[in-house]
Design an enzyme around this catalytic site. Structure first.
Site, PDB file in Angstrom:
ATOM      1  N   HIS A 151       0.832  -1.207   0.000  1.00  0.00           N
ATOM      2  CA  HIS A 151       0.000   0.000   0.000  1.00  0.00           C
ATOM      3  C   HIS A 151       0.868   1.260   0.000  1.00  0.00           C
ATOM      4  CE1 HIS A 151      -3.342   2.679   1.033  1.00  0.00           C
ATOM      5  NE2 HIS A 151      -2.574   3.169   1.981  1.00  0.00           N
ATOM      6  N   GLU A 152       1.901   1.263   0.837  1.00  0.00           N
ATOM      7  CA  GLU A 152       2.776   2.439   0.899  1.00  0.00           C
ATOM      8  C   GLU A 152       3.570   2.602  -0.391  1.00  0.00           C
ATOM      9  OE1 GLU A 152       2.357   4.555   3.144  1.00  0.00           O
ATOM     10  OE2 GLU A 152       1.082   3.280   4.375  1.00  0.00           O
ATOM     11  N   HIS A 155       1.712   4.509  -3.005  1.00  0.00           N
ATOM     12  CA  HIS A 155       1.795   5.958  -2.860  1.00  0.00           C
ATOM     13  C   HIS A 155       3.090   6.493  -3.467  1.00  0.00           C
ATOM     14  CE1 HIS A 155      -1.819   6.133  -0.574  1.00  0.00           C
ATOM     15  NE2 HIS A 155      -1.333   5.495   0.477  1.00  0.00           N
TER      16      HIS A 155
END
Length: 231
Positions: A151-152, A155
């Site tokens: 998920h990170e 980004h």
């Protein structure tokens, strides 16, 4: 459906607009302060020039050093894979996911905190960092941790980190300017005399302080909304 290139381009545009917004606000406030202190538009020119220089310096600082400021504020420490099994597992997960996503390996940090949290920061995939709390490492298994890191990394890939980093550091800069102005107002800065400090209501910096107090939360909310749409 938006592609990676669409998201990355959109986040770059948001970052540029964010920079222009903050510089414009600083310039407008400084110019207003100059007019209030000198009583003329001509007298505000020096303040306008100084404000543009200040805005430019803040932009450079946020762009190139905002990630370091965020990491220091969070108390992050560089990951040591030799510190233990959990740290080694985190290092391996980051390597595997970056290889699968064709991304440069970001710098990895840990934060000594029992809370379950992780975040990414930086200005682009080549200058990105990921921080993970020790609580997250202790309580999540490998599959769960892979999901968080993936998920990170999304980004990082979509340049969400650029918007977030600029927002956090520039809001902090505006808050710092607010604090400085209020302190100058308290000590009766500007052209007002120091006789009867607390009773003297003619201090022109009071106007700037009040404006900054009103504007800072509004800008912070605006930037927070921009970040929320990216998360």
């Amino acid at each position: 459906m938006a592609t990676f290139y669409d998201l990355a381009a959109a986040n770059r545009r948001k970052s540029y607009l964010l920079v222009l917004l903050v510089v414009a606000i600083i310039a407008a406030l400084a110019t207003s302060a100059g007019i209030a202190m000198t009583g003329s538009v001509e007298g505000a020119f020096p303040c306008a020039f100084i404000s543009f220089g200040l805005g430019f310096a803040l932009t450079l600082g946020a762009w190139f050093g905002g990630d370091r400021a965020v990491l220091r504020a969070a108390g992050a420490k560089p990951l040591d894979p030799n510190a233990g099994a959990e740290e080694l597992q985190l290092s391996n997960i980051v390597d595997e996911l970056c290889l699968a996503a064709d991304l440069p390996r970001p710098k990895v940090y840990t934060i000594d905190d029992t809370a379950l949290n992780a975040f990414a920061t930086g200005r682009d995939p080549q200058h990105a960092s990921i921080a993970v709390t020790t609580g997250l490492l202790e309580k999540m298994n490998r599959v769960e941790l892979e999901g968080v890191i993936a998920h990170e990394l999304s980004h990082v890939r979509n340049y969400d980190i650029l918007v977030s980093t600029l927002a956090v550091t520039m809001v902090g800069a505006i808050a710092l300017l607010t604090d400085i102005t209020l302190r100058m107002m308290w000590w009766n800065g500007g052209r007002a005399s120091r006789d009867g400090d607390r009773e003297n209501g003619s201090n022109p910096l009071a106007y700037l302080g009040i404006i900054l107090l009103v504007v800072s939360p509004l800008v912070a909310r605006l930037m927070q909304a921009a970040i929320s749409r990216n998360r």
